[in-house]
Structure formats: C-alpha cells, structure tokens
Write an enzyme that holds these catalytic residues in place. Structure first.
Site, PDB file in Angstrom:
ATOM      1  N   GLY A 136       3.825  -5.344 -14.460  1.00 14.34           N
ATOM      2  CA  GLY A 136       3.213  -6.894 -14.590  1.00 14.34           C
ATOM      3  C   GLY A 136       1.282  -6.357 -14.298  1.00 14.34           C
ATOM      4  O   GLY A 136       0.739  -6.586 -14.553  1.00 14.34           O
ATOM      5  N   TYR A 163      -0.018 -14.027  -6.163  1.00 16.35           N
ATOM      6  CA  TYR A 163       0.173 -12.680  -5.754  1.00 16.35           C
ATOM      7  C   TYR A 163      -0.077 -11.743  -7.524  1.00 16.35           C
ATOM      8  O   TYR A 163       0.653 -13.717  -8.260  1.00 16.35           O
ATOM      9  CB  TYR A 163       1.362 -12.453  -5.443  1.00 16.35           C
ATOM     10  CG  TYR A 163       1.789 -10.715  -5.552  1.00 16.35           C
ATOM     11  CD1 TYR A 163       0.947 -10.503  -4.505  1.00 16.35           C
ATOM     12  CD2 TYR A 163       2.614 -10.161  -6.578  1.00 16.35           C
ATOM     13  CE1 TYR A 163       2.032  -8.708  -4.612  1.00 16.35           C
ATOM     14  CE2 TYR A 163       3.116  -9.361  -7.265  1.00 16.35           C
ATOM     15  CZ  TYR A 163       3.127  -8.715  -5.338  1.00 16.35           C
ATOM     16  OH  TYR A 163       2.804  -6.911  -5.564  1.00 16.35           O
ATOM     17  N   ASP A 263       0.068 -16.387 -15.051  1.00 16.28           N
ATOM     18  CA  ASP A 263       0.698 -15.055 -15.173  1.00 16.28           C
ATOM     19  C   ASP A 263       2.177 -15.581 -14.956  1.00 16.28           C
ATOM     20  O   ASP A 263       2.587 -16.139 -14.624  1.00 16.28           O
ATOM     21  CB  ASP A 263       0.055 -14.306 -13.464  1.00 16.28           C
ATOM     22  CG  ASP A 263       0.903 -13.628 -12.820  1.00 16.28           C
ATOM     23  OD1 ASP A 263       1.753 -13.048 -13.754  1.00 16.28           O
ATOM     24  OD2 ASP A 263       0.844 -12.941 -11.980  1.00 16.28           O
ATOM     25  N   GLU A 264       2.762 -15.275 -15.771  1.00 11.85           N
ATOM     26  CA  GLU A 264       4.107 -15.918 -16.523  1.00 11.85           C
ATOM     27  C   GLU A 264       4.900 -14.678 -15.794  1.00 11.85           C
ATOM     28  O   GLU A 264       6.574 -14.563 -16.472  1.00 11.85           O
ATOM     29  CB  GLU A 264       4.156 -16.308 -17.678  1.00 11.85           C
ATOM     30  CG  GLU A 264       3.783 -17.567 -18.034  1.00 11.85           C
ATOM     31  CD  GLU A 264       4.523 -18.552 -17.299  1.00 11.85           C
ATOM     32  OE1 GLU A 264       5.239 -18.545 -17.374  1.00 11.85           O
ATOM     33  OE2 GLU A 264       4.291 -19.836 -18.124  1.00 11.85           O
ATOM     34  N   VAL A 265       4.511 -13.727 -14.987  1.00 12.07           N
ATOM     35  CA  VAL A 265       5.314 -12.328 -14.848  1.00 12.07           C
ATOM     36  C   VAL A 265       6.635 -12.402 -14.048  1.00 12.07           C
ATOM     37  O   VAL A 265       8.296 -12.045 -14.871  1.00 12.07           O
ATOM     38  CB  VAL A 265       4.507 -11.125 -14.055  1.00 12.07           C
ATOM     39  CG1 VAL A 265       5.666 -10.614 -13.228  1.00 12.07           C
ATOM     40  CG2 VAL A 265       3.888 -10.704 -14.369  1.00 12.07           C
ATOM     41  N   THR A 320       1.029   5.318 -21.599  1.00  8.56           N
ATOM     42  CA  THR A 320       1.850   6.912 -22.201  1.00  8.56           C
ATOM     43  C   THR A 320       3.053   5.723 -21.832  1.00  8.56           C
ATOM     44  O   THR A 320       3.580   6.096 -23.250  1.00  8.56           O
ATOM     45  CB  THR A 320       1.881   7.810 -20.896  1.00  8.56           C
ATOM     46  OG1 THR A 320       0.705   8.442 -20.700  1.00  8.56           O
ATOM     47  CG2 THR A 320       2.800   8.747 -21.965  1.00  8.56           C
TER      48      THR A 320
END
Length: 451
Positions: A136, A163, A263-265, A320
């Site tokens: 995230g 956070y 921020d929907e992490v 990557t």
C-alpha cells in the site's frame, strides 16, 4: 469454546506432537537472533502459525487462536478461503506465466474488470488504473507523484493521526510529518476532539478551519497538489470520518482545484460496511489508493484515478512486481465473493451488533474510555479511570490477556492505547460471540494486574 472450522489449511506441516512447544520456542529464538530490531508483530504476538482457516490460526505448539488481526485487514475472507485457493490453483495449473511485469494477461484483465465493476460508478466511467509495487505504501507514493505531476504543485494536505505507509513520502503524509510541503489539518473525532467539542459541531469547526487556512494568503500553506484522507483512520485509533465532514472536504477541494485522494488501503473491499469507505458519505474522490484486501491475501497495490490526471510519461512510476498474477487471481475471487455474497452489508450489521455489545462492556468497566468503529473495523480505547489519560500499558496487558485466551488483537491510536479488531468479513454470529466473550474476560483480568 470448541472451534468448528477445519484445523488444516492447504499447506501441510510436520506433526509436532508433544514437542510442539519446543519447536515453537526454537523458531522464535532464531527469529530474535536473526531478524531486524524493527520487527513488530512478532514481539507482541509470540506465536508460530503453522495452519490457518477462516478466523482460526493454529500455532506450532498446537494452540488455536481466533485471528482478529487478519493480516492488518488484508484477509477479507479470512485465511485460506476456498474461492481464493481455487483461483490460485487455477493459475498454477494453467501454465500461465507468473511474472510478466505490466504486460496484459487474461488474469490481469479479469482483475481490472472486476475492480472497475465495484468502483463508485462516476469514477469507473472515466478512470485509469496504475499497478504499483506490492504494498500500500507504494500506491500512496504513486498517488502523491501523480497529483504533483498533474497539478505542477508540491504541497500536500494531510490530517492529524493519519497513517499512509512506511516509505519517505508516505511517512511525510502521516501524522508525524516533518516535510515543510505537508500541511496537517485537524481530523474530527468525538472522544478526543481537537477543539474539545466533538460531534457535528466539532466536525463543522474542523472543516471551517481547513477552508479558512487554505484561503488565507498568509496561512503558510504551500500550494496543494492534493489532499489525502482515510475514510476511517486505522492505525490512528479507528476514527471514522463523519459523513458530512468528508462531503465538505470534497466540496472544498473541488472548489479550489485540489485533487482528493482517498486512502482505501485498509477500509476498502467491504471492511467498513460499504464496499469502499467513501461510499458512506457518497463521496467520489479523484484518486483511490488500494491494497491489502484487493490481493486476496497476496501482495497487490493499485491506484485508480480520473483520466484527466493521467499526465505522466511511461516509466514515471513502475515496479518489478506490479504484475503479480497470483495476487490478481486471488483478488478477483475475493472482490467477486464479497460482492456476490453481500459481505459489506453483512459487515455493517454484525459490526453494529459488536459495537453495541462492546459499549455495554465499557459501561461496566471505567478503564474502557471509548468504543468506536465502522463495520468490522473496531477500536476500544483504554484509559486511566481516574484521569481519562491514554493507558498504553493497560492496552498492552489487554492484548496479552486476549492472547492468553486464544484471541489475536493489535494496538493502535494515541500512545498505542486502542485495542483494534479487524476480523474477516466471513465472521459468523457464533464466532463474533466467542470474540466478544474472550474480550469481556480479558479486559477486567488485565485491569486487575498492576501496571
């Protein structure tokens, strides 16, 4: 209480027998000798998981635990859910490549299609997606770079208690920011309102503060490239954003041409009782940051944003491992299962029931200062009954008392004094009752201990 879930998960481990505790102790000892001092969960949860299914983890010592940490919210369907395992096996058995950078694949196309089907329709109708690195925090970095490139501005509006991750830019956007480009705004909350009021009036003043600061030419706010907000602050202590306040943030940013980043992490994929945290307020952000549950327990992170912001050049943000095929397959299965089975709605109902029960617990124990949350994202703030001050030692004792009773929880919030519950969305009524019973036993047991 007897656990009804199967003890075995997909992977098998050697039978430990009576030597289980010895094996576990050896593994923990070697971890302490070999791993970084920065490790966290291993310090507070000295267990060695070897099998897991749904809510249940079995340790190498043979003990079973109810897991209300869920990989910090990653496991929307709990451990080793059959639809996730089937999706992963399907890719493995198909002979499809597992690593193809950002090339198009049927697995990736299916994931993107399912994700867009669950987005707020206004955003999905004109959106672009960027696959980021595996965590995230990588997606947060991408979102910040995106809005800075699109606006040509460098400033960032964030909130106290936030956070957003552990990389440099994400840390600057979090509650302890030191970057001079970052302006921290008051995040409304009832229990410890920054204005000493709480409720709708506290939220109104917080919004007014934001608006007046942005419009003050002497306010010292660098020209904002974006505002980033959590619909529910998780690590900050489980503080749901008031719906009216969040709508006001959308109005304020829209009027001033400031992209709004949600921020929907941790809040995404049904956790809060709606598919996305912003859905409660009916807010459509310009950028959504997603990770954790969207990978179905495997590493995956993306941002989805309005097409007009898509100004960066090829390679402006890469990684990557952004083509994680197994995570995309697991994520597709998870998103579809949550949608088809109404698990967000189920989280709203069951979460409300758990909050009511926990507030009853608070009424009987003065050391419980506040109970709050949304859906299956719940926080219990522990305090000194005489002063009302945060009580981190008591919170740590409650966490340990829970672990002693076979319940895994974690801490967050001010001085780490908030016990946090993030059970899987597949939680049953019986399991919820077991979690509440163990908490109800742990809190008074911890309160009786000297701190």
């Amino acid at each position: 209480m007897a656990l009804t879930e199967p003890a075995a998960a997909a992977a098998s481990v050697p039978t430990q027998g009576s030597r289980g505790p010895v094996v576990a102790e050896g593994i923990l000892r070697r971890q302490a000798l070999r791993e970084s001092a920065a490790r966290t969960y291993a310090r507070s949860l000295p267990i060695v998981p070897v099998r897991a299914r749904g809510l249940t983890i079995e340790g190498a010592d043979g003990r079973r635990y109810l897991d209300c940490l869920s990989g910090a919210g990653t496991l929307a369907l709990g451990h080793n859910h059959p639809v996730v395992l089937e999706a992963i096996r399907g890719v493995l058995d198909s002979g499809a490549p597992l690593h193809v950078l950002d090339l198009a694949t049927p697995v990736k196309d299916a994931f993107t299609t399912e994700l867009f089907a669950n987005l707020p329709p206004e955003l999905a109708a004109d959106a672009r997606i960027q696959f980021c690195g595996p965590a995230g925090t990588d997606a947060v970095e991408a979102a910040l770079k995106l809005v800075r490139a699109a606006t040509g501005r460098a400033g960032l509006l964030t909130f106290t208690g936030a956070y957003h991750g552990m990389t440099a830019g994400a840390l600057d956007a979090s509650g302890h920011a030191t970057d001079v480009r970052v302006t921290r705004l008051p995040y409304p909350q009832d229990y410890r309102c920054p204005f000493g009021i709480g409720g709708p009036e506290g939220a109104r003043i917080a919004a007014h503060w934001t608006e007046s600061l942005l419009d003050d030419p002497k306010g010292g706010v660098p020209a904002p490239a974006g505002m980033i907000v959590e619909p529910v602050q998780g690590e900050g202590g489980v503080h749901p954003a008031p719906d009216g306040w969040l709508r006001r943030m959308r109005e304020i940013t829209t009027a001033r041409g400031i992209p709004l980043i949600a921020d929907e992490v941790q809040t995404g994929v049904g956790r809060t009782g709606a598919f996305w945290g912003v859905d409660h307020a009916g807010v459509v952000p310009d950028v959504m940051v997603m990770s954790k549950a969207i990978g179905g327990s495997l590493p995956l992170a993306v941002i989805v944003y309005r097409a007009e912001l898509d100004v960066w050049a090829p390679g402006a943000h890469a990684g990557t491992f952004r083509g994680n095929q197994l995570a995309m397959a697991a994520g597709t299965a998870t998103l579809a299962h949550v949608r088809r089975n109404g698990l967000a709605e189920r989280a709203a109902v069951l979460g409300a029931r758990m909050l009511t029960a926990l507030r009853g617990l608070a009424a009987d124990h003065p050391c419980v200062g506040d109970v709050r949350g949304r859906g299956l994202m719940i926080g219990i703030e522990l305090v000194d009954p005489e002063t009302g001050a945060a009580a981190p030692d008591l919170a740590a004792a409650v966490r340990q008392a829970c672990l002693d009773r076979g319940l895994i929880v974690e801490l967050g919030g001010r001085h780490s004094s908030v016990v946090r519950l993030l059970p899987p969305l597949t939680l049953t009524d019986e399991q919820a009752a077991a979690v509440l019973d163990r908490l109800a036993d742990a809190v008074p047991a911890a309160a009786r201990r000297p701190h």
